[in-house]
Design a protein around this motif. Structure first.
Motif, PDB file in Angstrom:
ATOM      1  N   ARG A 343       0.822  -1.213   0.000  1.00 49.30           N
ATOM      2  CA  ARG A 343       0.000   0.000   0.000  1.00 49.30           C
ATOM      3  C   ARG A 343       0.857   1.264   0.000  1.00 49.30           C
ATOM      4  NH1 ARG A 343      -4.517  -1.195  -2.374  1.00 49.30           N
ATOM      5  NH2 ARG A 343      -5.530  -3.008  -1.458  1.00 49.30           N
ATOM      6  N   ARG A 344       1.934   1.253   0.781  1.00 51.39           N
ATOM      7  CA  ARG A 344       2.792   2.429   0.779  1.00 51.39           C
ATOM      8  C   ARG A 344       3.514   2.567  -0.563  1.00 51.39           C
ATOM      9  NH1 ARG A 344       7.480   3.466   5.229  1.00 51.39           N
ATOM     10  NH2 ARG A 344       8.588   1.962   3.929  1.00 51.39           N
ATOM     11  N   GLY A 345       3.894   1.430  -1.154  1.00 51.18           N
ATOM     12  CA  GLY A 345       4.545   1.471  -2.453  1.00 51.18           C
ATOM     13  C   GLY A 345       3.641   2.040  -3.531  1.00 51.18           C
ATOM     14  N   LEU A 346       2.369   1.654  -3.504  1.00 46.60           N
ATOM     15  CA  LEU A 346       1.414   2.180  -4.483  1.00 46.60           C
ATOM     16  C   LEU A 346       1.203   3.679  -4.301  1.00 46.60           C
ATOM     17  CD1 LEU A 346      -1.279  -0.669  -4.443  1.00 46.60           C
ATOM     18  CD2 LEU A 346       0.444  -0.235  -6.198  1.00 46.60           C
ATOM     19  N   LEU A 347       1.205   4.115  -3.042  1.00 46.51           N
ATOM     20  CA  LEU A 347       1.040   5.550  -2.773  1.00 46.51           C
ATOM     21  C   LEU A 347       2.274   6.323  -3.240  1.00 46.51           C
ATOM     22  CD1 LEU A 347      -0.724   7.765  -1.680  1.00 46.51           C
ATOM     23  CD2 LEU A 347       0.074   7.214   0.637  1.00 46.51           C
ATOM     24  N   HIS A 348       3.464   5.767  -2.988  1.00 47.93           N
ATOM     25  CA  HIS A 348       4.689   6.378  -3.506  1.00 47.93           C
ATOM     26  C   HIS A 348       4.619   6.523  -5.029  1.00 47.93           C
ATOM     27  CE1 HIS A 348       7.310   7.001  -0.130  1.00 47.93           C
ATOM     28  NE2 HIS A 348       7.256   5.752   0.271  1.00 47.93           N
ATOM     29  N   HIS A 349       4.134   5.455  -5.678  1.00 47.80           N
ATOM     30  CA  HIS A 349       4.054   5.477  -7.141  1.00 47.80           C
ATOM     31  C   HIS A 349       3.089   6.556  -7.615  1.00 47.80           C
ATOM     32  CE1 HIS A 349       3.063   4.177 -11.244  1.00 47.80           C
ATOM     33  NE2 HIS A 349       4.228   3.555 -11.238  1.00 47.80           N
ATOM     34  N   LYS A 350       1.956   6.674  -6.930  1.00 41.40           N
ATOM     35  CA  LYS A 350       0.983   7.696  -7.301  1.00 41.40           C
ATOM     36  C   LYS A 350       1.576   9.093  -7.167  1.00 41.40           C
ATOM     37  CE  LYS A 350      -3.603   9.479  -6.090  1.00 41.40           C
ATOM     38  NZ  LYS A 350      -4.764   9.353  -5.177  1.00 41.40           N
ATOM     39  N   MET A 351       2.444   9.283  -6.165  1.00 45.60           N
ATOM     40  CA  MET A 351       3.074  10.587  -5.925  1.00 45.60           C
ATOM     41  C   MET A 351       4.337  10.767  -6.776  1.00 45.60           C
ATOM     42  SD  MET A 351       0.900  11.710  -3.791  1.00 45.60           S
ATOM     43  CE  MET A 351       1.693  13.240  -3.321  1.00 45.60           C
ATOM     44  N   ARG A 352       4.597   9.801  -7.680  1.00 43.82           N
ATOM     45  CA  ARG A 352       5.752   9.826  -8.589  1.00 43.82           C
ATOM     46  C   ARG A 352       7.086   9.764  -7.852  1.00 43.82           C
ATOM     47  NH1 ARG A 352       3.841  14.219 -13.270  1.00 43.82           N
ATOM     48  NH2 ARG A 352       1.858  13.173 -13.752  1.00 43.82           N
ATOM     49  N   GLN A 353       7.067   9.138  -6.702  1.00 41.92           N
ATOM     50  CA  GLN A 353       8.295   8.898  -5.947  1.00 41.92           C
ATOM     51  C   GLN A 353       8.762   7.478  -6.270  1.00 41.92           C
ATOM     52  OE1 GLN A 353       6.873   9.598  -1.956  1.00 41.92           O
ATOM     53  NE2 GLN A 353       6.576  11.796  -2.276  1.00 41.92           N
ATOM     54  N   TYR A 354       9.300   7.323  -7.475  1.00 40.61           N
ATOM     55  CA  TYR A 354       9.486   5.988  -8.045  1.00 40.61           C
ATOM     56  C   TYR A 354      10.561   5.165  -7.329  1.00 40.61           C
ATOM     57  CZ  TYR A 354       6.562   7.951 -11.688  1.00 40.61           C
ATOM     58  OH  TYR A 354       5.521   8.536 -12.363  1.00 40.61           O
ATOM     59  N   LYS A 355      11.594   5.804  -6.829  1.00 37.55           N
ATOM     60  CA  LYS A 355      12.638   5.062  -6.123  1.00 37.55           C
ATOM     61  C   LYS A 355      12.086   4.453  -4.838  1.00 37.55           C
ATOM     62  CE  LYS A 355      17.393   5.461  -4.449  1.00 37.55           C
ATOM     63  NZ  LYS A 355      18.568   6.387  -4.275  1.00 37.55           N
ATOM     64  N   ASN A 356      11.350   5.242  -4.082  1.00 37.80           N
ATOM     65  CA  ASN A 356      10.730   4.723  -2.854  1.00 37.80           C
ATOM     66  C   ASN A 356       9.670   3.673  -3.174  1.00 37.80           C
ATOM     67  OD1 ASN A 356      12.264   6.395  -1.227  1.00 37.80           O
ATOM     68  ND2 ASN A 356      10.755   8.051  -1.235  1.00 37.80           N
ATOM     69  N   ALA A 357       8.939   3.912  -4.265  1.00 41.23           N
ATOM     70  CA  ALA A 357       7.918   2.940  -4.679  1.00 41.23           C
ATOM     71  C   ALA A 357       8.557   1.603  -5.005  1.00 41.23           C
ATOM     72  CB  ALA A 357       7.156   3.478  -5.885  1.00 41.23           C
ATOM     73  N   GLN A 358       9.673   1.646  -5.717  1.00 42.73           N
ATOM     74  CA  GLN A 358      10.349   0.400  -6.094  1.00 42.73           C
ATOM     75  C   GLN A 358      10.819  -0.370  -4.861  1.00 42.73           C
ATOM     76  OE1 GLN A 358      14.011   0.860  -8.350  1.00 42.73           O
ATOM     77  NE2 GLN A 358      13.639  -1.076  -9.417  1.00 42.73           N
ATOM     78  N   ALA A 359      11.340   0.342  -3.867  1.00 45.98           N
ATOM     79  CA  ALA A 359      11.815  -0.319  -2.642  1.00 45.98           C
ATOM     80  C   ALA A 359      10.669  -1.025  -1.918  1.00 45.98           C
ATOM     81  CB  ALA A 359      12.481   0.704  -1.727  1.00 45.98           C
ATOM     82  N   ASP A 360       9.555  -0.301  -1.724  1.00 46.80           N
ATOM     83  CA  ASP A 360       8.412  -0.890  -1.018  1.00 46.80           C
ATOM     84  C   ASP A 360       7.771  -2.027  -1.811  1.00 46.80           C
ATOM     85  OD1 ASP A 360       8.325   0.372   1.431  1.00 46.80           O
ATOM     86  OD2 ASP A 360       7.167   2.075   0.693  1.00 46.80           O
TER      87      ASP A 360
END
Length: 400
Positions: A343-360
């Motif tokens: 869920r946090r990864g999907l939220l990171h992705h929505k906010m275009r924080q792709y590096k954090n999204a990839q980690a989660d």
């Protein structure tokens, strides 16, 4: 073609015949014991993750249940299987066994039990499923019925043959399931008695399930879904009672059980509030859902699942900073559960924080590969010009 398929089916059955380790009767399986153990190991972690994850608030409860299970397993027909017993963080009153001795019991069932003898009835029943190789037997049965259906369907000029085969398949599978359950009840009581437990715990267990099924007969909640696939019966109650009457009185260990389960019993109001929140969300009553979730958190602030629900509800209201904090709390409380990371990864992705999204998303995918984690990891890989990795993730998403 039909004759060739029928011959193949007969040869398959002949080659697969063996002996049930528990009953000594003939048994059809299509995998070796080593393959069974390997299959159970491969499926255990994903099965636990997909059904709520391991209960971690009181880790001593897992140790207690595993200890009771191991004591029962040593009396089984296959005491050397790599048995493992885990408490699942799941509200449904259920327990299950995978091939090779990997067994789980839900938190929602433990709170319905009264003493260690009833717990032993649950675990011994599941031990029999593993020791008697019921998983491998069911696998062979399913393949056999698929082949028989194919044979019948080659007679396309006779619709009645196809119809009869369909009825026969479902009927035989239902009978097979009933036989396995009765077998597990019967020999499970043996294991209980050998360990010194009161056999009447098995009677009370089935009485509990039967009463619960009657209470929820007209309901459409998760209990109805559970009982549709695990129907209790008066027959099982009667057979267990008949056996228990002829066996010596054993130990109940109520004090030990009450002490071991005191945390989940204290937290029952919190889990009830969370269930109310989920029901409200299903009905799109978002304000009530959030209110009940916050009440659940106040009642038990160490439950990661509550924070995941809170985060999802806040995210829906575009309160992304608060949602991030909720997901972070969930991950801190239970880093071994996939859903907080997802869920946090999907939220990171929505906010275009792709590096954090990839980690989660990578952590989530390692714990439990899902269609969502596969798709968005593929998209991130594509964005990073890693074409081969993107294709691999997209294929996983498609297969999901």
């Amino acid at each position: 073609m039909r004759i060739l398929l029928l011959s193949s089916f007969i040869l398959l059955i002949m080659a697969a015949c063996g002996t049930n380790p528990v009953t000594g009767k003939r048994q059809v399986t299509l995998m070796s014991q080593a393959q069974e153990i390997s299959l159970g190991r491969q499926q255990y972690a994903p099965s636990l993750q997909s059904q709520g994850g391991t209960y971690v608030i009181d880790k001593s409860l897992n140790a207690y249940v595993n200890n009771v299970g191991q004591r029962l397993a040593r009396h089984s027909a296959q005491p050397n299987l790599p048995y493992e017993f885990t408490v699942l963080n799941n509200d449904v009153p259920n327990a299950w066994a995978l091939p090779g001795g990997k067994i789980a019991i839900n938190r929602g069932l433990l709170v319905l039990l009264e003493d260690e003898a009833q717990l032993a009835a649950v675990l011994a029943h599941e031990v029999v499923h593993a020791a008697a190789r019921h998983g491998a037997e069911q696998h062979a049965s399913n393949l056999g019925f698929q082949l028989l259906s194919t044979i019948a369907q080659t007679q396309t000029d006779n619709a009645l043959v196809n119809q009869a085969m369909g009825i026969g398949t479902s009927g035989a599978q239902a009978f097979y399931s009933r036989e396995n359950e009765l077998e597990s009840d019967y020999y499970g009581i043996n294991y209980m008695v050998r360990e010194g437990f009161a056999a009447y715990g098995a009677v009370e267990l089935q009485q509990t399930f039967l009463a619960l099924s009657q209470k929820n007969k007209a309901s459409s909640d998760f209990l109805s879904t559970f009982f549709a696939s695990h129907p209790p019966s008066a027959e099982r109650v009667a057979k267990n009672r008949q056996r228990a009457q002829n066996l010596p009185t054993g130990k109940r260990n109520k004090a030990e059980f009450v002490k071991a389960t005191q945390q989940i019993r204290r937290d029952m109001p919190a889990y009830d509030k969370h269930l109310s929140a989920l029901k409200a969300a299903t009905n799109k009553d978002w304000d009530k859902a959030l209110k009940r979730t916050l009440e659940a958190i106040r009642a038990q602030p160490k439950e990661a699942r509550f924070y995941i629900t809170k985060g999802q509800l806040l995210h829906r209201n575009d309160k992304n900073t608060q949602a991030f904090n909720a997901f972070a709390s969930a991950i801190k409380l239970d880093p071994g559960y996939f859903l907080g990371h997802l869920r946090r990864g999907l939220l990171h992705h929505k906010m275009r924080q792709y590096k954090n999204a990839q980690a989660d998303l990578s952590t989530s995918h390692r714990l439990l590969p899902t269609q969502l984690s596969s798709f968005y990891l593929g998209e991130i890989a594509q964005r990073n010009n890693n074409r081969q990795q993107a294709i691999q993730y997209y294929r996983q998403a498609q297969q999901s």
